[in-house]
Design an enzyme around this catalytic site. Structure first.
Site, PDB file in Angstrom:
ATOM      1  N   ASP A   1      41.557  48.442  42.325  1.00 40.62           N
ATOM      2  CA  ASP A   1      41.846  49.184  41.087  1.00 40.62           C
ATOM      3  C   ASP A   1      40.582  49.801  40.478  1.00 40.62           C
ATOM      4  OD1 ASP A   1      41.136  46.518  40.551  1.00 40.62           O
ATOM      5  OD2 ASP A   1      42.146  46.483  38.618  1.00 40.62           O
ATOM      6  N   HIS A   2      39.441  49.527  41.107  1.00 38.43           N
ATOM      7  CA  HIS A   2      38.182  50.121  40.631  1.00 38.43           C
ATOM      8  C   HIS A   2      37.537  51.024  41.688  1.00 38.43           C
ATOM      9  CE1 HIS A   2      37.916  47.479  36.987  1.00 38.43           C
ATOM     10  NE2 HIS A   2      38.834  46.846  37.717  1.00 38.43           N
TER      11      HIS A   2
ATOM     12  N   HIS B   1      41.674  48.064  30.156  1.00 40.05           N
ATOM     13  CA  HIS B   1      42.017  47.269  31.335  1.00 40.05           C
ATOM     14  C   HIS B   1      43.168  46.313  31.050  1.00 40.05           C
ATOM     15  CE1 HIS B   1      41.420  44.812  34.993  1.00 40.05           C
ATOM     16  NE2 HIS B   1      40.835  45.890  35.480  1.00 40.05           N
TER      17      HIS B   1
ATOM     18  N   HIS C   1      32.847  46.652  40.629  1.00 40.55           N
ATOM     19  CA  HIS C   1      33.094  45.707  41.730  1.00 40.55           C
ATOM     20  C   HIS C   1      34.110  46.339  42.677  1.00 40.55           C
ATOM     21  CE1 HIS C   1      36.381  45.003  38.952  1.00 40.55           C
ATOM     22  NE2 HIS C   1      36.996  44.212  39.820  1.00 40.55           N
TER      23      HIS C   1
ATOM     24  N   HIS D   1      33.256  37.225  37.822  1.00 41.14           N
ATOM     25  CA  HIS D   1      34.598  37.662  38.218  1.00 41.14           C
ATOM     26  C   HIS D   1      35.022  37.105  39.580  1.00 41.14           C
ATOM     27  CE1 HIS D   1      38.161  40.017  37.959  1.00 41.14           C
ATOM     28  NE2 HIS D   1      37.855  40.827  38.944  1.00 41.14           N
TER      29      HIS D   1
ATOM     30  N   HIS E   1      37.199  45.527  43.814  1.00 41.34           N
ATOM     31  CA  HIS E   1      38.664  45.465  43.782  1.00 41.34           C
ATOM     32  C   HIS E   1      39.227  46.893  43.799  1.00 41.34           C
ATOM     33  CE1 HIS E   1      38.884  41.097  42.131  1.00 41.34           C
ATOM     34  NE2 HIS E   1      39.027  41.131  43.449  1.00 41.34           N
TER      35      HIS E   1
ATOM     36  N   ASP F   1      35.470  43.570  35.176  1.00 41.81           N
ATOM     37  CA  ASP F   1      36.336  42.447  34.833  1.00 41.81           C
ATOM     38  C   ASP F   1      35.461  41.197  34.796  1.00 41.81           C
ATOM     39  OD1 ASP F   1      37.893  44.607  35.685  1.00 41.81           O
ATOM     40  OD2 ASP F   1      39.072  43.450  37.077  1.00 41.81           O
TER      41      ASP F   1
END
Lengths: 305, 305
Positions: free
Chosen positions: A65-66, A270, A61, A139, A63, A211
């Site tokens: 942090d990904h 994670h 996805h 998510h 976000h 997530d």
């Protein structure tokens, strides 16, 4: 036989002692990477993985942090004189995300093949000899879980072949699944692959969930996997409310999932930046699913079931 | 008194043991950061610097090793519940770059004040109590060098004030540069600041040059700085041709510059990933400019000249 590594195991924010969660799956010198947060290219280097082997990048996805490590990774591939294409697959909107982030990585010397996955029927072409399927997670934004599998030919049984007097030059064709004919005592003999192969072999499989909130379909999707990699933001049940609000899972959620889907083993990952010692939460998770590991950066395994 | 730190000293590609070059300048709890490559937020954390103190982010140019960490840093500021504005200044086109990179950092809870600097007359408002000027460099794309200065009030001389019978309550006003009057023996006495101040104090100054070819104007711009931070991609003169092609400087270029501009000291930074031991090149640089340091990640100094 496939090698699986988590170069990073953190969530949300990269830390000096914990890279952001990503997953490297390598088979015969070609690799699939899942997620690419800030610093992932450094984490790969630290884990001594070779970005040049990358054939498929899967994004769960959007976000940061990904995804924030994408331009850096692409530039590092460019600096290594890559010319072969890189496939990037992820949620709808991926093309716009990649296009925006590569504003600082223009003129790459290799083509990007971008695949926006259909939420109802996500289709990913085989890459690196591996088969990937995707499951939409929960998510609060489109997010996919991935199952990566190595399908293997059945084992060839040379004793059965010898008993049938099959010439050795035909073994390879039979192992590849094709019927053969040969002459024996002036007669044509037909042999089908089934006569010399020892039944089907189970694929080697890895499933990656982060997530998401937990939900029933996940265990069907991950059914019987050799390795389930699944998020554990916290282990403390007191965090339940906060975690549900943010659409994440606790250690116990992933452990229950591993038990339900019949996984051989579970790696937790994670972690929240606030969770300094994930190891402290492993006992509760192991009570639910004994073969649980609180993964650490660089954890690696060779799967050859 | 200002604190200066280089949380990272690498160029081009972040490495497991070397963050990308950036510079943190802090004065009385407020800070200026120059450049933000991939991992800069981690480097700040490692150097124990507080992103919440950031008031001004200066971008030298748009190569990824100077910009890719922007979305991650902004999200970390957002996670720390920042509401005060952040000013970001850099080359023309900055608005488009920030807008593209923040596609993965939408809905920040604080405003961004973006300043695109005019190449001919770059103007940056004072932030964190510091004054910043910019010089266009030569890097094949618009790139600015920055000079950050702390201007200080002249020292107040209480002996001179006492000799003039000035009431103590007026000292602060005089120190702030305003004339005062008071009654003495029935007469109005006028005192100007000059009568009680001990002359001008030299500003404390730091100059930051990366990435660029060397050229004459740089030494005028950096004239008399307390600390010159300047790039040294390699030290080996055999790299001269390669380095000029890529618009960078060698150790010796920065050392000559430091000597010419009358810097008090020089920190070398922005090393090539291929330069594993910058320390090995320090002798040659010191022969040109003795007070040279091959900076390492986290190097820090308090300037109070």
């Amino acid at each position: 036989m496939i090698d699986v590594c988590l170069p990073g195991t953190g969530g949300m924010i990269p830390l000096p002692n914990r890279w952001l969660t990503c997953c490297w799956i390598e088979y015969q010198g070609a690799a699939v990477l899942i997620d690419c947060g800030e610093g992932t290219q450094i984490a790969l280097k630290k884990a001594e993985l070779k970005p040049s082997r990358l054939e498929l990048l899967l994004i769960t996805h959007f976000h940061a942090d990904h995804t924030a490590g994408l331009p850096g990774l692409l530039l590092t591939l460019a600096n290594s004189a890559r010319t072969k294409p890189l496939t990037i697959a992820g949620p709808p909107g991926l093309r716009r995300i990649v296009s925006a982030l590569t504003i600082i990585a223009p003129r790459l010397p290799f083509p990007l093949d971008i695949i926006e996955l259909d939420k109802l029927a996500p289709q990913i072409p085989d890459k690196a000899g591996l088969t990937v399927t995707a499951l939409p997670l929960r998510h609060g934004m489109t997010c996919f879980g991935y199952r990566v599998e190595l399908f293997r030919k059945p084992i060839f049984n040379p004793e059965k072949a010898a008993a049938l007097n099959i010439p050795v030059r035909l073994y390879k064709i039979l192992h590849a699944g094709e019927a053969v004919t040969f002459e024996e005592n002036g007669e044509t003999v037909l042999v089908s692959p089934k006569q010399v192969l020892d039944g089907e072999r189970k694929p080697i499989s890895v499933c990656y969930f982060t997530d998401t909130l937990p939900f029933n379909l996940m265990s069907d999707f991950a059914s019987g996997v050799d390795l389930l990699i699944s998020e554990g933001m916290y282990y403390d049940e007191a965090m339940r409310e906060k975690i549900e609000e943010k659409n994440h899972m606790l250690f116990s959620d992933s452990a229950h999932l591993a038990a339900k889907c019949g996984a051989k083993q579970l790696w937790l990952t994670h972690y929240s930046p606030a969770l300094e010692r994930p190891q402290d939460g492993i006992r509760t998770a192991k009570r639910i699913f004994p073969n649980t590991t609180a993964a650490h950066d660089g954890i690696m395994i060779t799967l050859d079931s």
